[in-house]
Design a protein around this motif. Structure first.
Motif, mmCIF file in Angstrom:
data_model
loop_
_atom_site.group_PDB
_atom_site.id
_atom_site.type_symbol
_atom_site.label_atom_id
_atom_site.label_comp_id
_atom_site.label_asym_id
_atom_site.label_seq_id
_atom_site.Cartn_x
_atom_site.Cartn_y
_atom_site.Cartn_z
ATOM 1 N N ASP A 1 0.869 -1.179 0.000
ATOM 2 C CA ASP A 1 0.000 0.000 0.000
ATOM 3 C C ASP A 1 0.905 1.228 0.000
ATOM 4 O O ASP A 1 1.594 1.507 0.976
ATOM 5 N N THR B 1 -0.240 4.391 -0.736
ATOM 6 C CA THR B 1 -1.152 5.531 -0.767
ATOM 7 C C THR B 1 -0.471 6.812 -0.279
ATOM 8 O O THR B 1 -0.678 7.882 -0.850
ATOM 9 N N ASP B 2 0.362 6.714 0.738
ATOM 10 C CA ASP B 2 0.986 7.899 1.331
ATOM 11 C C ASP B 2 2.308 8.286 0.672
ATOM 12 O O ASP B 2 2.937 9.252 1.111
ATOM 13 N N GLU C 1 -13.071 -2.172 -6.369
ATOM 14 C CA GLU C 1 -13.827 -1.830 -5.155
ATOM 15 C C GLU C 1 -13.024 -2.139 -3.894
ATOM 16 O O GLU C 1 -13.189 -1.478 -2.865
ATOM 17 N N GLY D 1 -10.259 0.743 -3.786
ATOM 18 C CA GLY D 1 -10.907 2.011 -3.419
ATOM 19 C C GLY D 1 -10.045 3.214 -3.726
ATOM 20 O O GLY D 1 -9.537 3.376 -4.830
ATOM 21 N N GLU D 2 -9.847 4.069 -2.732
ATOM 22 C CA GLU D 2 -9.060 5.304 -2.884
ATOM 23 C C GLU D 2 -7.569 5.063 -2.654
ATOM 24 O O GLU D 2 -6.769 5.992 -2.747
ATOM 25 N N ASN D 3 -7.202 3.850 -2.341
ATOM 26 C CA ASN D 3 -5.799 3.529 -2.077
ATOM 27 C C ASN D 3 -5.003 3.392 -3.368
ATOM 28 O O ASN D 3 -5.565 3.288 -4.452
ATOM 29 N N ARG D 4 -3.695 3.353 -3.202
ATOM 30 C CA ARG D 4 -2.789 3.042 -4.312
ATOM 31 C C ARG D 4 -1.951 1.854 -3.865
ATOM 32 O O ARG D 4 -1.245 1.934 -2.860
ATOM 33 N N THR E 1 -4.967 1.289 -8.799
ATOM 34 C CA THR E 1 -5.859 2.219 -8.118
ATOM 35 C C THR E 1 -7.265 1.657 -8.260
ATOM 36 O O THR E 1 -7.462 0.648 -8.941
ATOM 37 N N GLY E 2 -8.228 2.320 -7.668
ATOM 38 C CA GLY E 2 -9.593 1.821 -7.729
ATOM 39 C C GLY E 2 -10.125 1.643 -9.131
ATOM 40 O O GLY E 2 -10.927 0.750 -9.402
ATOM 41 N N ASP E 3 -9.645 2.472 -10.076
ATOM 42 C CA ASP E 3 -10.181 2.396 -11.433
ATOM 43 C C ASP E 3 -9.138 2.199 -12.525
ATOM 44 O O ASP E 3 -9.461 2.261 -13.713
#
Length: 158
Positions: A54, A56-57, A114, A117-120, A147-149
């Motif tokens: 993860d 994300t940060d 799903e 989500g908003e994570n990377r 990513t989510g999409d």
């Protein structure tokens, strides 16, 4: 049993033990019939596995940088929690050489947007090899950003 039969039996057992000891001694403690597990029979060979972190940060500048295990970009994502078999996942990542668009999309589908989500999440190849006689080095090569999409292949990937 006569004395000569007992003596002959002990002699045969002694010869077998000497042959066994010679084979084990010349193969650094490994002798094929007793090393059926790859962790023993392939010890010391370079290896490649896979992991998801993860990130994300992390900043965009840091996400494609190769790192060591001690300086990994983020916390590991337990793939089993998302219905992904670790062995199948690792084989898919480590053995795929040609990352086509459909394979990249398959990686995204494997985890499900799903769930991300908003994570990377960063799918990475993890390469390990022996250094010297008693040390191992582990390098993490970022491969696919999830990513989510979307799913994006490392632009520097061979």
């Amino acid at each position: 049993m006569t004395h000569s039969e007992t003596h002959r039996g002990m002699k045969i057992i002694g010869i077998i033990l000497i042959i066994y000891a010679a084979l084990v001694a010349t193969h650094e403690g490994e002798f094929w019939p007793f090393s059926i597990y790859p962790m023993f029979s392939q010890a010391g060979n370079p290896w490649t596995r896979a992991m998801v972190m993860d990130i994300t940060d992390r900043s965009d500048d840091e996400m494609w940088v190769r790192t060591t295990l001690q300086h990994k970009a983020g916390e590991p994502v337990p793939v089993f929690n998302y219905g992904v078999d670790q062995i199948d996942f690792s084989n898919f990542v480590s053995k795929t050489e040609d990352w086509t668009e459909s394979r990249i999309r398959a990686m995204h589908t494997m985890f499900g947007g799903e769930n991300i989500g908003e994570n990377r999440w960063m799918v990475a190849k993890v390469h390990g090899r022996m250094v010297g006689a008693d040390s191992v080095t582990v390098e993490i090569e970022p491969l696919i950003l999830l990513t989510g999409d979307d799913a994006v292949l490392n632009p520097d990937y061979r």
